[in-house]
Every structure is written in structure tokens, then in C-alpha cells.
Design an enzyme around this catalytic site. Structure first.
Site, PDB file in Angstrom:
ATOM      1  N   MET A   1       2.384  -7.121   7.917  1.00  0.00           N
ATOM      2  CA  MET A   1       4.138  -6.866   7.832  1.00  0.00           C
ATOM      3  C   MET A   1       4.394  -5.568   7.984  1.00  0.00           C
ATOM      4  O   MET A   1       3.724  -4.648   7.591  1.00  0.00           O
ATOM      5  CB  MET A   1       4.422  -7.596   6.705  1.00  0.00           C
ATOM      6  CG  MET A   1       3.859  -6.848   5.135  1.00  0.00           C
ATOM      7  SD  MET A   1       4.827  -6.631   3.723  1.00  0.00           S
ATOM      8  CE  MET A   1       6.185  -5.901   4.538  1.00  0.00           C
ATOM      9  N   ALA A  19       0.638  -4.215   4.938  1.00  0.00           N
ATOM     10  CA  ALA A  19      -0.454  -4.822   5.193  1.00  0.00           C
ATOM     11  C   ALA A  19       0.100  -6.154   4.147  1.00  0.00           C
ATOM     12  O   ALA A  19       0.867  -6.313   3.506  1.00  0.00           O
ATOM     13  CB  ALA A  19      -1.416  -4.567   4.800  1.00  0.00           C
ATOM     14  N   CYS A  20      -0.689  -7.519   4.593  1.00  0.00           N
ATOM     15  CA  CYS A  20      -0.271  -8.672   4.053  1.00  0.00           C
ATOM     16  C   CYS A  20      -1.823  -9.561   4.050  1.00  0.00           C
ATOM     17  O   CYS A  20      -2.643  -9.176   4.726  1.00  0.00           O
ATOM     18  CB  CYS A  20       0.650  -9.816   4.889  1.00  0.00           C
ATOM     19  SG  CYS A  20       2.224  -8.849   5.038  1.00  0.00           S
ATOM     20  N   THR A  21      -1.679 -10.658   3.273  1.00  0.00           N
ATOM     21  CA  THR A  21      -2.655 -11.599   3.220  1.00  0.00           C
ATOM     22  C   THR A  21      -2.062 -13.122   3.422  1.00  0.00           C
ATOM     23  O   THR A  21      -1.285 -13.286   2.793  1.00  0.00           O
ATOM     24  CB  THR A  21      -3.435 -11.703   2.042  1.00  0.00           C
ATOM     25  OG1 THR A  21      -3.877 -10.225   1.937  1.00  0.00           O
ATOM     26  CG2 THR A  21      -4.790 -12.590   2.224  1.00  0.00           C
TER      27      THR A  21
END
Length: 490
Positions: A1, A19-21
Site C-alpha cells: 500500500m 507495506a501490507c499483509t
């Protein structure tokens, strides 16, 4: 993101802040037959998120324009017959951009986006269109008002990528009662999407994860000429057209992935599945889809998004080691986390729920927001990038900041209280849903009022608990400071 529309040549050291998960789960491997799409939105701790309710409109008043700190010059025509939908925006976008995730009144859910990075070879040929291409900020607010199925959402986003370009690399999940689709960019104008098998789950962490693409198959979609483009430009593995390897041709595997991305995927796959022989630094060997050892619940997905390698040497919080090489799933800079659940057998208004945790997942509480909600608690609509005493975002964030002052002493207090609250809320949900079922066909207005009353009550109780916990931690911290500086003799 939130990749700031970076140039096509991205150094690994530049991507650590955004960053994302993502976790996607098919309905045959969930405890209640629901589809689940979920993501942590990780970027900046002081960037308050706001919950938005967008009513249906015969015609939107204006075209979409990217706004906010990370907007570019992307525009899209105003929607005609715009559907009702929800979104979770950044504070500086007036609710019209960076929607992050939501459901619409046709029963379509979206989470956007998982930042990914396409490889340097393909981006040298077809770079991102950073000035005018579509980016994360536009996707939810452009797509959700328009589409009536997940597949239609994929097709529309894919068409925009092909015609206007993408400003960055990303993965986007779409969901409806027929299943889950996941789209990944390949380059500035290429993409592919796959329908997630209903008997599997899927995990992504800032890296392209889709591998096989089969042309003219109902479970795959792609940009026109995807395979031919790869073959023409001699991209890796482009010669195998029976089951084209999209990942090798278009995605990226670099040294940075071994500590920043691979550990998150590896941890979740080993958390949910038994018998895996994969090594944590061998990301190219990770399976794309897996069967869990036990059917997964919404709570299991929440716990996955809260993971920080607890009970291992890589837990940065219990060991007070912010420089641990493994980037955890739960990070302090998470702006919000969402778990979208779709139960096909129930009316849309209660069958589709967006669970939201504001701030750091390991120190937050997931609150259920039903698709049928039409009245948003005011505290969810407030907050900016300066702490305040009114917004829900900053009430949660203040508590989390306090808890981080002494993780080993304070985090168990917060986590136990929020765990109990989630269990109590789950019981209240069952009671409310049963009452809704008895009302919605004969007394629809009362049924909507029931949902709204439930949402306002849950938010009020969560904020009251958060204030109580904040005061408890302040008291304990005050005692600790008093002991530390309690000079004697005068």
C-alpha cells in the site's frame, strides 16, 4: 500500500515504510462457509483513518480526482447510478480517495491495495504511468460505486490499467457471493487475475504471488496480449504458454524479500497448515494456495494479522529490538486493519461484515461494521495527523503508544481486555442478527435501525474500554516513574 507513485527503478531500502499483509480464504475452508478477504494497511502511525458511508446517487456530482498527500493526476468520469458503499479514507481526502476497503449495496467487497513490485526488466519496457495512471488512492472509490460482481470489478480495474496505465504495482482482492478474485499488476499496462480456489487460502506480503495463468479459462483474467508481450520481449519463462508463469515473467524476487516479505508469508502458511517443508528464505518455493489444517474463522484471520513472531527470537517487541531483521506482520505504523466477511446464505445487510481494528493490530480491537449500517458513529469520522481527544483513531492510538512504553508489562493487559470484548461482542452479534432476521421482511426500517443502534453501542463501549485501559496504563506508568525517581533523604 501507499507507494508514493515511485519510479520504476525502486531500491529495496526505499520501500520499507510502505507495506501490507493480505489473507484471502475460500468458503469451503472457513468454519461457517463464509468468504474472507483481509489486510493490514501499514504506512504511518499519525495518519488517522476515517470510516465513510457513501449513499447511492443517481449521478455523482463530480469526476474522480486523486487528492491527498499522495495523489497524482489520475481522473475518472463521475459514476451514473452510483451504488451505496463504504470506505476507510485517509483524513486529508474528504472521504473520496484512499478508500482502502469496503462493501457496496450490490454485495461486492474490495480491499486495495497490497503493494507489490514488478521486475526491472519488464518495467524498463513498460514502466508505471506515475503521473496519470490509477493508483491505490483511486481504486475503492472508483470501482465500488459501479460494479455488481467481483468479476466485473476485476474487468473494470483491468480495463483502466490497460487504457490509462497503473501508477504503481499492486494486488487487489474482490469478493462477492460467488467467490474471491485477486488481481496483480504486471507492468505499467499489464495485469492478471485469478479466482481463489474455494477450498484454499492465499497469503501475500508485498510481493507478487500469482504464478500460473491459463488463457481462456473461466478462473483467470488478464490484459490483452499478456503472454505475447512476455514472449516478444523475452521475459523469463515466457516460452511456456500452456500454463504461463506470470510471477517469473512479471514479478520480482530480490535479496530484500528474504527478511522483509518471505518471513510473513512463511509464518502464516506454517501457522495455518501442517507438514510444510519450506524454508523461510526460499520464497520462490512457497505454495500459492494451501489447505489449512483446520477450517479458519474470522478470529483466526485476525490472529494472523496480529502476528509479530511471538514466542520466537524474532519478536521485536518482547525483546525490545526494533532492528530485528524480520519485519513482523503487526507493526506500530499500521493505520487500520480490516477483515471482510461475506456469508452468502444471509441477507446482504447482515451477511457482509467489515471488522476494523484501528492502529497496531496486536494492541487493537476488531469492531464489526455491517453492510446494512447507514449511520456512522461520529468518533469514526474524526481525526487528522495530530493527536486529539475526540476521534476513535486517536483514542486507540494513544493507548497503543502507552502500551509500547513497556511491552512486556502492558501488552498483556490490553490484549486480554480486547480479547474479552471481542468475545462479548460476538455473542451480541448473534442476538442482533437473529432479531434482524425476524424483522427485515416485515419491518425493514426497524431492521435498519436495529443495525445502527448496535453499531453505535459497540463503538461507544469499545471507546469507553479504551479510555479505561489508557487510565490504567497511565496509573501503572506513573507508579513506575515514581519508583525510578523517588529520591530519599530530603
Amino acid at each position: 500500500m501507499k507507494n508514493y507513485y515511485s519510479e520504476s527503478k525502486v531500491e529495496c531500502s526505499e520501500i520499507a515504510a510502505s507495506a501490507c499483509t493480505t489473507i484471502l480464504v475460500g468458503n469451503q475452508v472457513t468454519v461457517d462457509g463464509s468468504f474472507i478477504i483481509a489486510r493490514n494497511e501499514d504506512h504511518e502511525a499519525i495518519n488517522a483513518k476515517r470510516f465513510n458511508f457513501h449513499p447511492a446517487e443517481d449521478a455523482q456530482l463530480s469526476d474522480f480526482h486523486s487528492i491527498g498527500a499522495m495523489g497524482n493526476d489520475f481522473t475518472y468520469p463521475a459514476a451514473k447510478n452510483a451504488l451505496q458503499y463504504t470506505s476507510n479514507s485517509d483524513f486529508d481526502t474528504e472521504g473520496t480517495s484512499f478508500g482502502a476497503a469496503g462493501f457496496n449495496s450490490a454485495g461486492v467487497g474490495i480491499t486495495a491495495t497490497e503493494t507489490i513490485f514488478n521486475n526491472a526488466q519488464v518495467l524498463a519496457i513498460d514502466p508505471y504511468v506515475t503521473k496519470t495512471g490509477i493508483g491505490e488512492d483511486a481504486i475503492v472509490n472508483v470501482i465500488l460505486p459501479r460494479v455488481r460482481s467481483a468479476k466485473e470489478g476485476v474487468a473494470l480495474l483491468g480495463h483502466i490499467i490497460e487504457t490509462q496505465g497503473t501508477a504503481e504495482g499492486f494486488g487487489v482482492a474482490f469478493m462477492d457471493k460467488e467467490g474471491i478474485w485477486y488481481l496483480e499488476t504486471g507492468s505499467g499496462h499489464h495485469w492478471m487475475a485469478a479466482k481463489i480456489p474455494t477450498d484454499k487460502y492465499f497469503v501475500s506480503a508485498n510481493q507478487g504471488r500469482l504464478v500460473d495463468y491459463i488463457a481462456n479459462h473461466p478462473d483467470f483474467m488478464a490484459s490483452e496480449g499478456l503472454v505475447e508481450f512476455a514472449q516478444k520481449h523475452h521475459l523469463p519463462s515466457a516460452e511456456n504458454s500452456d500454463s504461463f508463469n506470470f510471477h517469473r515473467a512479471y514479478s520480482q524476487d530480490v535479496e530484500h524479500d528474504k527478511t522483509y516479505n518471505y518471513p510473513r508469508v512463511w509464518t502464516l502458511q506454517h501457522m495455518y497448515s501442517d507438514g510444510l517443508k519450506t524454508e523461510i528464505d526460499q520464497g520462490e518455493s512457497f505454495p500459492v494456495y494451501l489447505t489449512p489444517k483446520n477450517k479458519l474463522s474470522v478470529y483466526d484471520v485476525m490472529q494472523g494479522l496480529r502476528n509479530h513472531y511471538q514466542a520466537t527470537e524474532h519478536d521485536p517487541y518482547s525483546h525490545s529490538n526494533p532492528n530485528d531483521p524480520y519485519r513482523p506482520i503487526s507493526v506500530f505504523r499500521t493505520e487500520h486493519s480490516h477483515v471482510l466477511q461475506l456469508r452468502p446464505e444471509l441477507p446482504i445487510a447482515i451477511g457482509e461484515i467489515q471488522y476494523i481494528a484501528y492502529g497496531m493490530t496486536a494492541l487493537s480491537v476488531y469492531l464489526p461494521f455491517y453492510q446494512g449500517m447507514t449511520s456512522v458513529p461520529e468518533a469514526l469520522t474524526l481525526g487528522d495527523n495530530k493527536a486529539d481527544s475526540h476521534s476513535a483513531y486517536w483514542k486507540f492510538r494513544k493507548l497503543q503508544t502507552l502500551a509500547m512504553m513497556d511491552w512486556n508489562q502492558f501488552s498483556p493487559i490490553v490484549q486480554q481486555a480486547y480479547h474479552d470484548f471481542e468475545q462479548q461482542t460476538a455473542h451480541k452479534q448473534k442476538l442482533m442478527e437473529a432479531e434482524y432476521i425476524a424483522l427485515y421482511t416485515t419491518h425493514p426500517e426497524q431492521a435498519v435501525a436495529l443495525i445502527n443502534a448496535f453499531e453505535h453501542e459497540v463503538v461507544a463501549l469499545a471507546l469507553a474500554l479504551t479510555e479505561e485501559l489508557t487510565n490504567e496504563l497511565f496509573t501503572r506508568l506513573t507508579v513506575n516513574v515514581d519508583k525510578l525517581y523517588n529520591f530519599s533523604g530530603a
